[in-house]
Design an enzyme around this catalytic site. Structure first.
Site, PDB file in Angstrom:
ATOM      1  N   TRP A   1      31.722  55.895  -8.520  1.00  0.00           N
ATOM      2  CA  TRP A   1      31.567  54.449  -8.740  1.00  0.00           C
ATOM      3  C   TRP A   1      32.465  53.756  -7.722  1.00  0.00           C
ATOM      4  O   TRP A   1      33.628  54.134  -7.587  1.00  0.00           O
ATOM      5  CB  TRP A   1      31.982  54.117 -10.176  1.00  0.00           C
ATOM      6  CG  TRP A   1      31.878  52.663 -10.520  1.00  0.00           C
ATOM      7  CD1 TRP A   1      30.837  51.825 -10.237  1.00  0.00           C
ATOM      8  CD2 TRP A   1      32.858  51.887 -11.219  1.00  0.00           C
ATOM      9  NE1 TRP A   1      31.109  50.564 -10.733  1.00  0.00           N
ATOM     10  CE2 TRP A   1      32.338  50.578 -11.333  1.00  0.00           C
ATOM     11  CE3 TRP A   1      34.108  52.159 -11.766  1.00  0.00           C
ATOM     12  CZ2 TRP A   1      33.032  49.552 -11.970  1.00  0.00           C
ATOM     13  CZ3 TRP A   1      34.799  51.140 -12.404  1.00  0.00           C
ATOM     14  CH2 TRP A   1      34.259  49.859 -12.508  1.00  0.00           C
TER      15      TRP A   1
ATOM     16  N   LYS B   1      27.556  49.530 -21.672  1.00  0.00           N
ATOM     17  CA  LYS B   1      26.213  50.098 -21.601  1.00  0.00           C
ATOM     18  C   LYS B   1      25.691  50.481 -22.986  1.00  0.00           C
ATOM     19  O   LYS B   1      24.575  50.167 -23.346  1.00  0.00           O
ATOM     20  CB  LYS B   1      26.201  51.348 -20.717  1.00  0.00           C
ATOM     21  CG  LYS B   1      26.980  51.234 -19.430  1.00  0.00           C
ATOM     22  CD  LYS B   1      26.260  50.397 -18.380  1.00  0.00           C
ATOM     23  CE  LYS B   1      27.193  49.739 -17.397  1.00  0.00           C
ATOM     24  NZ  LYS B   1      28.069  50.489 -16.591  1.00  0.00           N
TER      25      LYS B   1
ATOM     26  N   ASP C   1      36.839  58.841 -17.394  1.00  0.00           N
ATOM     27  CA  ASP C   1      36.167  57.556 -17.359  1.00  0.00           C
ATOM     28  C   ASP C   1      34.855  57.740 -18.107  1.00  0.00           C
ATOM     29  O   ASP C   1      33.955  58.436 -17.645  1.00  0.00           O
ATOM     30  CB  ASP C   1      35.919  57.152 -15.896  1.00  0.00           C
ATOM     31  CG  ASP C   1      35.190  55.823 -15.795  1.00  0.00           C
ATOM     32  OD1 ASP C   1      34.978  55.174 -16.831  1.00  0.00           O
ATOM     33  OD2 ASP C   1      34.813  55.437 -14.667  1.00  0.00           O
TER      34      ASP C   1
HETATM   35  N1  PMP Z   1      33.089  53.560 -14.740  1.00  0.00           N
HETATM   36  C1  PMP Z   1      31.866  53.813 -14.272  1.00  0.00           C
HETATM   37  C2  PMP Z   1      31.550  55.158 -13.761  1.00  0.00           C
HETATM   38  C3  PMP Z   1      30.905  52.789 -14.263  1.00  0.00           C
HETATM   39  O1  PMP Z   1      29.689  53.068 -13.779  1.00  0.00           O
HETATM   40  C4  PMP Z   1      31.239  51.523 -14.773  1.00  0.00           C
HETATM   41  C5  PMP Z   1      30.232  50.419 -14.788  1.00  0.00           C
HETATM   42  N2  PMP Z   1      29.430  50.246 -13.714  1.00  0.00           N
HETATM   43  C6  PMP Z   1      32.538  51.321 -15.268  1.00  0.00           C
HETATM   44  C7  PMP Z   1      33.425  52.372 -15.244  1.00  0.00           C
HETATM   45  C8  PMP Z   1      33.067  50.043 -15.831  1.00  0.00           C
HETATM   46  O2  PMP Z   1      32.232  49.141 -16.366  1.00  0.00           O
HETATM   47  P1  PMP Z   1      32.737  47.969 -17.305  1.00  0.00           P
HETATM   48  O3  PMP Z   1      34.026  47.456 -16.762  1.00  0.00           O
HETATM   49  O4  PMP Z   1      31.647  46.974 -17.236  1.00  0.00           O
HETATM   50  O5  PMP Z   1      32.910  48.551 -18.653  1.00  0.00           O
END
Ligand code: PMP
Length: 403
Positions: free
Chosen positions: A133, A251, A215
């Site tokens: 990411w 998500k 993560d």
């Molecule tokens: N880690 C990964 C691998 C992701 O794909 C994302 C969202 N694109 C996030 C963390 C963090 O997303 P958010 O801050 O919207 O929870």
């Protein structure tokens, strides 16, 4: 002249720039495969029915108010989130060695966790997979880490994890390096280590005294089952690691803009928890003081109520199943057309994303000739596919490869 004339423009963020080009494109059959969010078969965002119902119930509950939450967030939420991740039978939970802190979604959990490690443990080196990411590096650098490093992850020719290279890079990592491990549904490759590979990763990390920073942004999205998708994290717990995990509820609850996250922390001695929490309190106090309430209240209500919880699991299944059926449909179409190359990776990969293997020229062809928007790396969001546009997209892929 402005005192700000010295400021130079920063580089654009690819995924947002892509969405802008898509929005500005007047072509009627355009398709956006760039965004990282769920879409229904009508290509619109989905408010999970169980979330909508819970929000209505909250809005009607006159006993609730808008008082500040504590710095570390809503207790009923962090406890439920930690349990969702570690499982009902987690020893770390029953022995009081695990705790959670509410954060601004997954990104906020990464930032708070990283800042805590950089400041209190003086950790400097972090590793992320290539590819990963695109925000991991920036978040950790802004949090005070100074030595960014990469571990090899992807074998582009074979379209699978380059496991030997992965392990070799971990073996060379200095002690106390923080290793960012995506818990499931790896973004952008859609390919996770097998249980046997996780075992080996854990062996090396133990041996080299590396620190796991999980993560978990897609729990439920990989398999459709939140328990299965927590395998890697739970395995590290069983192996006796101390670790942290950034959890996002963007998500799996469809609560993207509500910024609902949790930083789960697992220790091998429960005595450290109070001191650690007092320091995390200072990190957050000096950053944004306290977190927002709405999304955490929604998630907490659902996770703590058995019948709402069942309904939520049904929603996750709906999303995961739709993604899987699009994978199957795309592969079948490409194979039926005889599109050069092999296509089983489309159904083997899991989660929201697929690393198609399209090269830069082919990606540009897709955008320019077919108005289909995807990242330069060839990553597509499977949710951008629908039963209405899947033929159009498959034809375009065929065309971009054979032209
Ligand atoms: N880690 C990964 C691998 C992701 O794909 C994302 C969202 N694109 C996030 C963390 C963090 O997303 P958010 O801050 O919207 O929870």
């Amino acid at each position: 002249a402005s005192r700000f004339s010295v400021v130079e423009a920063g580089p654009p963020i690819e995924v947002f720039a892509l969405t802008k080009s898509f929005t500005d494109d007047p072509f009627p059959n355009k398709v956006n495969l760039g965004v990282g969010a769920y879409r229904t078969d009508d290509c619109v965002p989905w408010v999970l029915p169980v979330v909508r119902k819970t929000e209505q119930q909250i809005a009607n509950d006159l006993s609730l108010n808008h008082e500040y939450l504590p710095v570390l967030g809503l207790d009923s939420f962090t406890t439920a989130a930690t349990k969702l991740l570690l499982g009902q039978d987690s020893k770390a939970i029953s022995e009081g060695r695990a705790t959670g802190v509410q954060t601004l979604s997954g990104t906020g959990a990464l930032r708070v966790g990283a800042e805590f490690l950089a400041r209190l443990l003086k950790y400097k080196t972090f590793y992320y997979s290539t590819p990963t990411w695109e925000n991991h590096r920036l978040v950790f650098m802004n949090a005070g880490f100074t030595e960014p490093r990469e571990y090899r992850y992807w074998n582009a020719a074979e379209r699978c994890i380059d496991f030997d290279a992965y392990v070799a890079d971990l073996k060379n990592a200095p002690e106390n390096s923080v290793i960012i491990l995506q818990a499931c549904a790896h973004n952008p490759t859609g390919s996770d280590p097998t249980p046997e590979q996780w075992e080996k990763i854990a062996d090396v990390m133990q041996e080299r005294k590396l620190f796991p920073f999980f993560d978990s942004a897609y729990q439920g999205f990989a398999s459709g089952d939140v328990e299965k998708d927590a395998f890697a994290v739970r395995y590290f717990e069983k192996r006796g690691f101390e670790f942290v995990c950034a959890q996002s509820f963007a998500k799996n609850f469809g609560l993207y803009n509500e910024r609902v996250g949790n930083l789960t922390m697992v220790f091998n001695d429960k005595e450290v928890i109070a001191k650690v929490k007092s320091q995390v309190t200072l990190v957050i106090r000096g950053m944004y003081s306290n977190p927002p309430n709405h999304g955490a209240r929604v998630v907490s209500t659902i996770l703590n109520n058995p019948s709402l919880y069942e309904e939520w699991k049904g929603c996750i299944k709906t999303m995961a199943d739709r993604i899987m059926s699009m994978r199957k449909g795309l592969r079948e179409r490409l194979e039926a057309k005889g599109t050069p190359g092999t296509w089983e990776h489309i159904t083997k990969q899991i989660g929201m994303f697929s690393y198609t293997g399209l090269n830069l020229r082919q990606v540009e062809h897709m955008v320019k000739e077919h108005h289909i928007y995807l990242l330069k790396s060839g990553r597509i969001n499977m949710c951008g596919l629908t039963t209405k546009n899947i033929d159009y997209v498959a034809n375009a892929i065929h065309d971009s490869i054979t032209k």
